[in-house]
Design a protein around this motif. Structure first.
Motif, PDB file in Angstrom:
ATOM      1  N   GLN A 187      -3.156 -32.941   1.237  1.00  0.00           N
ATOM      2  CA  GLN A 187      -4.437 -33.077   0.897  1.00  0.00           C
ATOM      3  C   GLN A 187      -4.886 -31.974  -0.293  1.00  0.00           C
ATOM      4  O   GLN A 187      -4.664 -30.860   0.064  1.00  0.00           O
ATOM      5  CB  GLN A 187      -5.613 -33.095   1.600  1.00  0.00           C
ATOM      6  CG  GLN A 187      -7.011 -33.484   1.473  1.00  0.00           C
ATOM      7  CD  GLN A 187      -7.982 -33.918   2.547  1.00  0.00           C
ATOM      8  OE1 GLN A 187      -8.059 -33.430   3.740  1.00  0.00           O
ATOM      9  NE2 GLN A 187      -8.731 -34.718   2.344  1.00  0.00           N
ATOM     10  N   VAL A 188      -5.463 -32.436  -1.481  1.00  0.00           N
ATOM     11  CA  VAL A 188      -6.144 -31.629  -2.353  1.00  0.00           C
ATOM     12  C   VAL A 188      -7.296 -30.845  -1.987  1.00  0.00           C
ATOM     13  O   VAL A 188      -8.288 -31.540  -1.088  1.00  0.00           O
ATOM     14  CB  VAL A 188      -6.401 -32.151  -3.399  1.00  0.00           C
ATOM     15  CG1 VAL A 188      -6.780 -31.007  -4.461  1.00  0.00           C
ATOM     16  CG2 VAL A 188      -5.164 -33.004  -4.043  1.00  0.00           C
ATOM     17  N   ASP A 189      -7.524 -29.566  -1.835  1.00  0.00           N
ATOM     18  CA  ASP A 189      -8.785 -29.044  -1.423  1.00  0.00           C
ATOM     19  C   ASP A 189      -9.958 -28.855  -2.311  1.00  0.00           C
ATOM     20  O   ASP A 189      -9.723 -29.689  -3.375  1.00  0.00           O
ATOM     21  CB  ASP A 189      -8.367 -27.438  -1.002  1.00  0.00           C
ATOM     22  CG  ASP A 189      -8.169 -26.537  -2.047  1.00  0.00           C
ATOM     23  OD1 ASP A 189      -8.446 -27.018  -3.210  1.00  0.00           O
ATOM     24  OD2 ASP A 189      -7.292 -25.603  -2.055  1.00  0.00           O
ATOM     25  N   THR A 190     -11.004 -28.439  -1.895  1.00  0.00           N
ATOM     26  CA  THR A 190     -11.824 -28.634  -2.525  1.00  0.00           C
ATOM     27  C   THR A 190     -12.024 -27.991  -3.708  1.00  0.00           C
ATOM     28  O   THR A 190     -12.998 -28.288  -4.726  1.00  0.00           O
ATOM     29  CB  THR A 190     -13.290 -28.085  -1.486  1.00  0.00           C
ATOM     30  OG1 THR A 190     -13.017 -26.757  -1.255  1.00  0.00           O
ATOM     31  CG2 THR A 190     -13.564 -28.977  -0.343  1.00  0.00           C
ATOM     32  N   ALA A 191     -11.239 -26.980  -4.036  1.00  0.00           N
ATOM     33  CA  ALA A 191     -11.017 -26.237  -5.367  1.00  0.00           C
ATOM     34  C   ALA A 191     -10.308 -27.029  -6.180  1.00  0.00           C
ATOM     35  O   ALA A 191      -9.882 -26.335  -7.365  1.00  0.00           O
ATOM     36  CB  ALA A 191     -10.608 -24.823  -4.888  1.00  0.00           C
ATOM     37  N   GLY A 192      -9.589 -27.973  -5.755  1.00  0.00           N
ATOM     38  CA  GLY A 192      -8.383 -28.993  -6.604  1.00  0.00           C
ATOM     39  C   GLY A 192      -7.110 -28.272  -6.511  1.00  0.00           C
ATOM     40  O   GLY A 192      -6.092 -28.590  -7.276  1.00  0.00           O
ATOM     41  N   ARG A 193      -6.807 -27.497  -5.459  1.00  0.00           N
ATOM     42  CA  ARG A 193      -5.530 -27.020  -5.223  1.00  0.00           C
ATOM     43  C   ARG A 193      -4.601 -27.657  -4.222  1.00  0.00           C
ATOM     44  O   ARG A 193      -5.327 -28.250  -3.175  1.00  0.00           O
ATOM     45  CB  ARG A 193      -5.486 -25.560  -5.151  1.00  0.00           C
ATOM     46  CG  ARG A 193      -5.981 -24.696  -6.192  1.00  0.00           C
ATOM     47  CD  ARG A 193      -6.515 -23.041  -5.767  1.00  0.00           C
ATOM     48  NE  ARG A 193      -4.968 -22.534  -5.449  1.00  0.00           N
ATOM     49  CZ  ARG A 193      -4.274 -22.056  -6.479  1.00  0.00           C
ATOM     50  NH1 ARG A 193      -4.587 -22.045  -7.674  1.00  0.00           N
ATOM     51  NH2 ARG A 193      -3.318 -21.416  -6.062  1.00  0.00           N
ATOM     52  N   VAL A 194      -3.439 -27.693  -4.289  1.00  0.00           N
ATOM     53  CA  VAL A 194      -2.739 -28.535  -3.228  1.00  0.00           C
ATOM     54  C   VAL A 194      -1.431 -27.594  -3.008  1.00  0.00           C
ATOM     55  O   VAL A 194      -0.640 -26.878  -3.920  1.00  0.00           O
ATOM     56  CB  VAL A 194      -2.120 -29.710  -3.747  1.00  0.00           C
ATOM     57  CG1 VAL A 194      -1.190 -29.782  -4.993  1.00  0.00           C
ATOM     58  CG2 VAL A 194      -1.436 -30.414  -2.497  1.00  0.00           C
ATOM     59  N   ALA A 195      -1.037 -27.399  -1.589  1.00  0.00           N
ATOM     60  CA  ALA A 195       0.111 -26.597  -1.250  1.00  0.00           C
ATOM     61  C   ALA A 195       1.387 -27.311  -1.140  1.00  0.00           C
ATOM     62  O   ALA A 195       1.479 -28.370  -0.529  1.00  0.00           O
ATOM     63  CB  ALA A 195      -0.164 -25.906   0.044  1.00  0.00           C
ATOM     64  N   VAL A 196       2.444 -26.893  -1.612  1.00  0.00           N
ATOM     65  CA  VAL A 196       3.690 -27.740  -1.537  1.00  0.00           C
ATOM     66  C   VAL A 196       5.005 -26.693  -0.923  1.00  0.00           C
ATOM     67  O   VAL A 196       4.888 -25.705  -1.689  1.00  0.00           O
ATOM     68  CB  VAL A 196       4.194 -28.261  -2.868  1.00  0.00           C
ATOM     69  CG1 VAL A 196       5.409 -29.132  -2.965  1.00  0.00           C
ATOM     70  CG2 VAL A 196       2.995 -29.335  -3.334  1.00  0.00           C
TER      71      VAL A 196
END
Length: 239
Positions: A77-86
């Motif tokens: 899921q993309v967080d509220t700041a628009g970042r995603v962890a891969v």
């Protein structure tokens, strides 16, 4: 089929005046009359008509690294700041990117660990890939945009028009590059094949008959009770 394109200012009363191309709105220096065939498409729609989806906060994505199951994520899921962890790639700014652009960014990060990584990013669930259907429909609400959705399909997704709907007064609102547009359609004419069923896009707002949204067109409707072509407007708000 040509519809009338108008820039509206609500600071002054609107009146109707005749011109060479038919009735036009006249309401002061902010009014400009042009010809156009349809509402402008969102910026992310390419020349081929395909919608390039822009990733936003809270979207759910799947990330697949070809041949490396341990680096793949069925759902992230993309967080509220628009970042995603891969995995291995770390946190990446995904907001405002297309899935293809994000794939390339992840591949760039993974090259430090994997030879020639091939990454595919797909949308699992979108928080923004929806339209709002309101007014005289049986179930007003927010509905997902699936494939190439049209105006008739949008109304059908809300279980159809209500018993007291005015099918000749269906308004579609759309924002394109900071400009707010609205178009007036005759759903009954579309059903009869008088003109094409227009496409709707994510973030559009569809309002069916008998609602406050139709007030901006009230003067037009007094003069032209039968809308046989779409009436497209650009709404200009005074600052």
């Amino acid at each position: 089929m040509i519809s009338r394109f108008l820039m509206l200012s609500f600071a002054t009363p609107l009146a109707l005046a005749g011109c060479a191309t038919g009735p036009a709105l006249v309401g002061g220096p902010a009014v400009q009359v042009l010809d156009t065939a349809e509402l402008p498409a969102p910026k992310q729609v390419g020349a081929d008509g395909e919608l390039a989806y822009i990733i936003g906060p809270l979207d759910k994505l799947s990330v697949t690294v070809l041949g490396l199951e341990e680096l793949s994520s069925k759902e992230v899921q993309v967080d509220t700041a628009g970042r995603v962890a891969v995995p291995l790639a770390g946190a990446i700014d995904a907001g405002g990117k297309t899935p293809s652009q994000l794939s390339s960014m992840i591949e760039g990060r993974l090259r430090a660990y994997v030879r020639n990584p091939q990454v595919t990013v797909n949308i699992v669930d979108s928080a923004r890939n929806v339209i709002t259907v309101d007014g005289q429909v049986r179930e007003p609400g927010i509905y997902p945009v699936i494939g190439e959705m049209t105006l008739m399909r949008a109304v059908a997704s809300a279980k159809g028009a209500g018993d007291f709907a005015k099918l000749r007064e269906v308004v579609v609102f759309r924002k394109v590059e900071g400009q707010q547009y609205a178009a007036l359609y005759n759903l009954d004419a579309i059903r009869k094949g008088v003109y094409d069923d227009p496409r709707v896009y994510p973030s559009d707002i569809v309002v069916v008959g008998d609602s406050p949204a139709r007030r901006m067109f009230s003067e037009i409707l007094k003069i032209t009770p039968l809308i046989t072509t779409p009436l497209v407007t650009l709404i200009a708000y005074r600052r």
